[in-house]
Scaffold this motif. Structure first.
Motif, PDB file in Angstrom:
ATOM      1  N   LEU A  53      75.964  98.262  56.508  1.00  0.00           N
ATOM      2  CA  LEU A  53      76.068  99.265  55.475  1.00  0.00           C
ATOM      3  C   LEU A  53      77.592 100.080  55.540  1.00  0.00           C
ATOM      4  CD1 LEU A  53      73.097 101.355  57.216  1.00  0.00           C
ATOM      5  CD2 LEU A  53      73.178 100.164  55.297  1.00  0.00           C
ATOM      6  N   LEU A  54      78.063 100.114  53.951  1.00  0.00           N
ATOM      7  CA  LEU A  54      79.186 100.320  53.827  1.00  0.00           C
ATOM      8  C   LEU A  54      79.276 101.893  53.262  1.00  0.00           C
ATOM      9  CD1 LEU A  54      80.123  97.109  51.659  1.00  0.00           C
ATOM     10  CD2 LEU A  54      80.808  97.738  54.110  1.00  0.00           C
ATOM     11  N   PHE A  55      80.280 102.592  53.517  1.00  0.00           N
ATOM     12  CA  PHE A  55      80.553 103.961  53.184  1.00  0.00           C
ATOM     13  C   PHE A  55      82.104 104.050  52.733  1.00  0.00           C
ATOM     14  CE2 PHE A  55      81.406 103.855  57.608  1.00  0.00           C
ATOM     15  CZ  PHE A  55      82.461 104.551  57.951  1.00  0.00           C
ATOM     16  N   ASP A  56      82.285 105.273  52.022  1.00  0.00           N
ATOM     17  CA  ASP A  56      83.607 105.365  51.746  1.00  0.00           C
ATOM     18  C   ASP A  56      84.391 106.051  52.985  1.00  0.00           C
ATOM     19  OD1 ASP A  56      83.274 104.503  49.156  1.00  0.00           O
ATOM     20  OD2 ASP A  56      82.720 106.417  48.280  1.00  0.00           O
ATOM     21  N   ALA A  57      85.791 105.563  52.879  1.00  0.00           N
ATOM     22  CA  ALA A  57      86.694 106.091  53.890  1.00  0.00           C
ATOM     23  C   ALA A  57      86.796 107.631  54.132  1.00  0.00           C
ATOM     24  CB  ALA A  57      87.870 105.394  53.951  1.00  0.00           C
ATOM     25  N   ARG A  58      86.574 108.112  55.121  1.00  0.00           N
ATOM     26  CA  ARG A  58      86.819 109.838  55.282  1.00  0.00           C
ATOM     27  C   ARG A  58      85.229 110.424  54.923  1.00  0.00           C
ATOM     28  NH1 ARG A  58      91.895 108.391  53.187  1.00  0.00           N
ATOM     29  NH2 ARG A  58      93.541 108.789  54.701  1.00  0.00           N
ATOM     30  N   ASP A  59      84.275 109.822  54.453  1.00  0.00           N
ATOM     31  CA  ASP A  59      83.126 110.489  53.931  1.00  0.00           C
ATOM     32  C   ASP A  59      82.435 110.587  55.489  1.00  0.00           C
ATOM     33  OD1 ASP A  59      80.815 111.201  53.069  1.00  0.00           O
ATOM     34  OD2 ASP A  59      80.713 109.678  51.160  1.00  0.00           O
ATOM     35  N   GLN A  60      82.437 111.832  55.988  1.00  0.00           N
ATOM     36  CA  GLN A  60      81.559 111.826  57.368  1.00  0.00           C
ATOM     37  C   GLN A  60      80.270 111.842  57.025  1.00  0.00           C
ATOM     38  OE1 GLN A  60      83.120 115.111  59.782  1.00  0.00           O
ATOM     39  NE2 GLN A  60      85.263 114.554  59.373  1.00  0.00           N
ATOM     40  N   HIS A  61      79.753 112.661  56.048  1.00  0.00           N
ATOM     41  CA  HIS A  61      78.077 112.598  55.731  1.00  0.00           C
ATOM     42  C   HIS A  61      77.622 111.089  55.704  1.00  0.00           C
ATOM     43  CE1 HIS A  61      74.380 114.096  53.914  1.00  0.00           C
ATOM     44  NE2 HIS A  61      74.461 113.142  52.915  1.00  0.00           N
ATOM     45  N   GLN A 109      96.578 111.322  68.358  1.00  0.00           N
ATOM     46  CA  GLN A 109      94.954 111.009  68.727  1.00  0.00           C
ATOM     47  C   GLN A 109      94.098 111.984  69.036  1.00  0.00           C
ATOM     48  OE1 GLN A 109      94.548 107.510  68.944  1.00  0.00           O
ATOM     49  NE2 GLN A 109      96.770 107.455  67.858  1.00  0.00           N
ATOM     50  N   PRO A 110      92.920 111.814  68.805  1.00  0.00           N
ATOM     51  CA  PRO A 110      91.855 112.902  68.792  1.00  0.00           C
ATOM     52  C   PRO A 110      91.828 112.881  70.591  1.00  0.00           C
ATOM     53  CG  PRO A 110      90.863 110.878  68.111  1.00  0.00           C
ATOM     54  CD  PRO A 110      92.357 110.712  68.107  1.00  0.00           C
ATOM     55  N   ASP A 111      91.058 113.948  71.026  1.00  0.00           N
ATOM     56  CA  ASP A 111      90.995 113.866  72.464  1.00  0.00           C
ATOM     57  C   ASP A 111      89.744 113.025  72.827  1.00  0.00           C
ATOM     58  OD1 ASP A 111      92.675 115.887  73.191  1.00  0.00           O
ATOM     59  OD2 ASP A 111      91.267 117.561  72.462  1.00  0.00           O
ATOM     60  N   ILE A 112      90.110 111.969  73.811  1.00  0.00           N
ATOM     61  CA  ILE A 112      88.892 111.021  74.160  1.00  0.00           C
ATOM     62  C   ILE A 112      88.809 111.116  75.628  1.00  0.00           C
ATOM     63  CG2 ILE A 112      88.532 108.674  74.031  1.00  0.00           C
ATOM     64  CD1 ILE A 112      90.600 108.364  72.059  1.00  0.00           C
ATOM     65  N   GLU A 113      87.525 111.379  75.737  1.00  0.00           N
ATOM     66  CA  GLU A 113      87.248 111.530  77.268  1.00  0.00           C
ATOM     67  C   GLU A 113      85.823 110.926  77.413  1.00  0.00           C
ATOM     68  OE1 GLU A 113      87.304 115.421  78.582  1.00  0.00           O
ATOM     69  OE2 GLU A 113      89.447 115.785  78.271  1.00  0.00           O
ATOM     70  N   ASN A 114      85.886 110.149  78.571  1.00  0.00           N
ATOM     71  CA  ASN A 114      84.417 109.724  78.920  1.00  0.00           C
ATOM     72  C   ASN A 114      83.272 110.664  79.060  1.00  0.00           C
ATOM     73  OD1 ASN A 114      85.201 106.944  78.903  1.00  0.00           O
ATOM     74  ND2 ASN A 114      86.085 107.101  80.962  1.00  0.00           N
ATOM     75  N   GLY A 115      82.083 110.437  78.560  1.00  0.00           N
ATOM     76  CA  GLY A 115      81.051 111.223  78.876  1.00  0.00           C
ATOM     77  C   GLY A 115      79.678 110.619  78.938  1.00  0.00           C
ATOM     78  N   ALA A 116      78.572 111.105  79.072  1.00  0.00           N
ATOM     79  CA  ALA A 116      77.191 110.446  78.893  1.00  0.00           C
ATOM     80  C   ALA A 116      77.328 109.599  77.924  1.00  0.00           C
ATOM     81  CB  ALA A 116      76.213 111.666  78.968  1.00  0.00           C
ATOM     82  N   ASP A 117      77.679 109.932  76.662  1.00  0.00           N
ATOM     83  CA  ASP A 117      77.287 109.318  75.554  1.00  0.00           C
ATOM     84  C   ASP A 117      78.705 108.789  74.927  1.00  0.00           C
ATOM     85  OD1 ASP A 117      78.567 111.670  74.661  1.00  0.00           O
ATOM     86  OD2 ASP A 117      77.044 112.197  73.249  1.00  0.00           O
ATOM     87  N   GLY A 175      90.216 105.687  61.341  1.00  0.00           N
ATOM     88  CA  GLY A 175      89.112 106.539  61.311  1.00  0.00           C
ATOM     89  C   GLY A 175      88.569 107.378  62.457  1.00  0.00           C
ATOM     90  N   LEU A 176      89.105 107.157  63.534  1.00  0.00           N
ATOM     91  CA  LEU A 176      88.483 107.609  64.809  1.00  0.00           C
ATOM     92  C   LEU A 176      88.283 109.396  64.795  1.00  0.00           C
ATOM     93  CD1 LEU A 176      90.349 105.550  67.707  1.00  0.00           C
ATOM     94  CD2 LEU A 176      87.874 105.175  66.459  1.00  0.00           C
ATOM     95  N   HIS A 177      88.988 109.895  64.115  1.00  0.00           N
ATOM     96  CA  HIS A 177      88.989 111.506  64.084  1.00  0.00           C
ATOM     97  C   HIS A 177      87.681 111.575  63.506  1.00  0.00           C
ATOM     98  CE1 HIS A 177      93.063 111.464  64.693  1.00  0.00           C
ATOM     99  NE2 HIS A 177      93.114 112.599  65.085  1.00  0.00           N
ATOM    100  N   GLU A 178      87.199 110.992  62.150  1.00  0.00           N
ATOM    101  CA  GLU A 178      85.950 111.132  61.538  1.00  0.00           C
ATOM    102  C   GLU A 178      84.707 110.644  62.319  1.00  0.00           C
ATOM    103  OE1 GLU A 178      89.187 111.591  58.404  1.00  0.00           O
ATOM    104  OE2 GLU A 178      88.640 109.839  60.102  1.00  0.00           O
ATOM    105  N   LEU A 179      85.012 109.566  63.121  1.00  0.00           N
ATOM    106  CA  LEU A 179      83.921 108.950  64.081  1.00  0.00           C
ATOM    107  C   LEU A 179      83.509 110.167  64.994  1.00  0.00           C
ATOM    108  CD1 LEU A 179      82.008 106.756  65.124  1.00  0.00           C
ATOM    109  CD2 LEU A 179      83.924 105.612  66.206  1.00  0.00           C
ATOM    110  N   PHE A 180      84.433 110.546  65.852  1.00  0.00           N
ATOM    111  CA  PHE A 180      84.279 111.451  66.740  1.00  0.00           C
ATOM    112  C   PHE A 180      83.615 112.599  66.196  1.00  0.00           C
ATOM    113  CE2 PHE A 180      87.869 109.896  69.362  1.00  0.00           C
ATOM    114  CZ  PHE A 180      87.080 108.699  69.849  1.00  0.00           C
TER     115      PHE A 180
END
Length: 375
Positions: A316-324, A246-254, A215-220
């Motif tokens: 806190l639980l949520f449904d997979a892929r539910d970005q909102h 993989q999604p693009d993963i780059e270090n940043g301030a956050d 689920g990293l795509h949704e997390l990003f």
């Protein structure tokens, strides 16, 4: 009791949740007076020998990818035929192709077999091996003496392929509850300094494989757009899945990315929130360890999460892929420090139900029952 314990990897190889669980179980069985021999593939860096009173036998395999799995299965077949008779119980940690090689050998030698199914859903053992099962017919799972399911989802999948209900037991993963304990303010500050993490940040941690199903795509996507405190930091600790986009993963301030480590405990104890947006699972070891370390949990309802976490109380639980829903859950724990700490306190209490001692009590009882009923 002499236990032959098969797994795909073992310490000191890079250890994910399944590998840490194998080590915990093998060592606890040894502490109880059983003689445990672990069998796993050999890499170029590790050799056979004792580790914490557990003898680890590492079998040869060819490292070249096309022959890697096949060569190991051949080595596994030879070892099983030669040695299974010398043991009382065969334990297969993760039900993949190794089960279809080992179980026929164990049946031939009249030895009972215990198999653990680690994951359910689209990437779980049952669904992932469906094509191979056109030939194997899930022989290993269907003929094992006892099959361990980590979640109700896995129980239903096992029944669907013909595993009799009487052979299925529901046993969770376990953890070293005292070792995975929350850090006090001073210790947390020291850990952050040691790990090179900002002392004043609210740290949201993900630990595991950087695979699409996690689920990293949704997390990003959520992290880039959500309205959050300026001192919130998303910390990823793990390793990339080479077979997965993989999604693009780059270090940043956050956003901070760290490679995999066998000392994940330090990162857990240095963090404030644990986020786990996986689509599929059995019972996440990382999630359980995060609960034990007193982190506020934000996780999908995949696998056994709903059995582990009381929504609104210990996470806190949520449904997979539910970005909102992911956005809303992260926002709530980031902006409300009192609620965040209360979630962590309740998560720590809940994790106490999953001590490795309790889990091995159940496995040990299953061993004894299998031996009484073994042909």
């Amino acid at each position: 009791m002499r236990v032959l314990f098969f797994t795909w990897s073992y310490y000191p190889a890079p250890a994910g949740g399944a590998e840490r669980q194998a080590k915990l179980q093998a060592e606890e069985l040894t502490r109880r007076g059983h003689v445990v021999t672990v069998v796993c593939p050999r890499t170029s860096r590790e050799t056979s020998g004792p580790i914490e009173n557990v003898y680890v036998r590492r079998l040869f395999r060819i490292d070249a990818r096309p022959l890697r799995r096949l060569s190991y299965l051949c080595a596994l077949l030879g070892f099983s035929l030669a040695h299974i008779r010398s043991f009382d119980v065969v334990h297969i940690h993760l039900a993949n192709l190794q089960a279809d090689v080992i179980v026929p050998c164990a049946l031939l030698m009249r030895r009972p077999v215990y198999i653990k199914v680690a994951c359910g859903g689209e990437v779980g053992e049952v669904q992932r091996l469906a094509k191979v099962a056109l030939l194997t017919r899930w022989f290993g799972l269907r003929h094992a003496s006892c099959v361990q399911a980590l979640s109700q989802e896995i129980v239903e999948e096992l029944k669907s392929i013909g595993v009799p209900s009487r052979r299925i037991i529901s046993v969770p993963n376990g953890l070293d509850y005292q070792n995975f304990a929350p850090a006090g303010p001073r210790e947390k500050a020291s850990l952050r300094k040691l790990l090179g993490l900002p002392e004043a940040a609210i740290i949201v941690l993900f630990a595991g494989r950087f695979a699409r199903y996690k689920g990293l795509h949704e997390l990003f996507a959520v992290w880039r757009t959500m309205n959050r405190p300026t001192h919130a930091l998303l910390l990823l600790v793990g390793s990339a899945d080479v077979d997965d986009g993989q999604p693009d993963i780059e270090n940043g301030a956050d956003l901070l990315v760290r490679g995999w480590t066998n000392e994940i405990r330090n990162y857990l104890r240095a963090a404030d929130v644990f986020v786990y947006p996986s689509y599929a699972d059995g019972m996440s070891n990382a999630l359980l360890e995060a609960m034990s370390c007193g982190l506020a949990i934000v996780a999908t309802r995949s696998g056994a999460a709903e059995e582990m976490i009381d929504h609104g109380a210990s996470g806190l639980l949520f449904d997979a892929r539910d970005q909102h829903a992911l956005d809303a859950s992260l926002t709530r724990v980031l902006v409300d420090s009192r609620f965040r700490k209360e979630l962590g306190r309740c998560a720590r209490a809940r994790a106490g139900d999953y001590s490795i001692e309790f889990v091995v009590d159940r496995i040990e009882a299953a061993y004894m029952q299998m031996m009484r009923g073994a042909p």
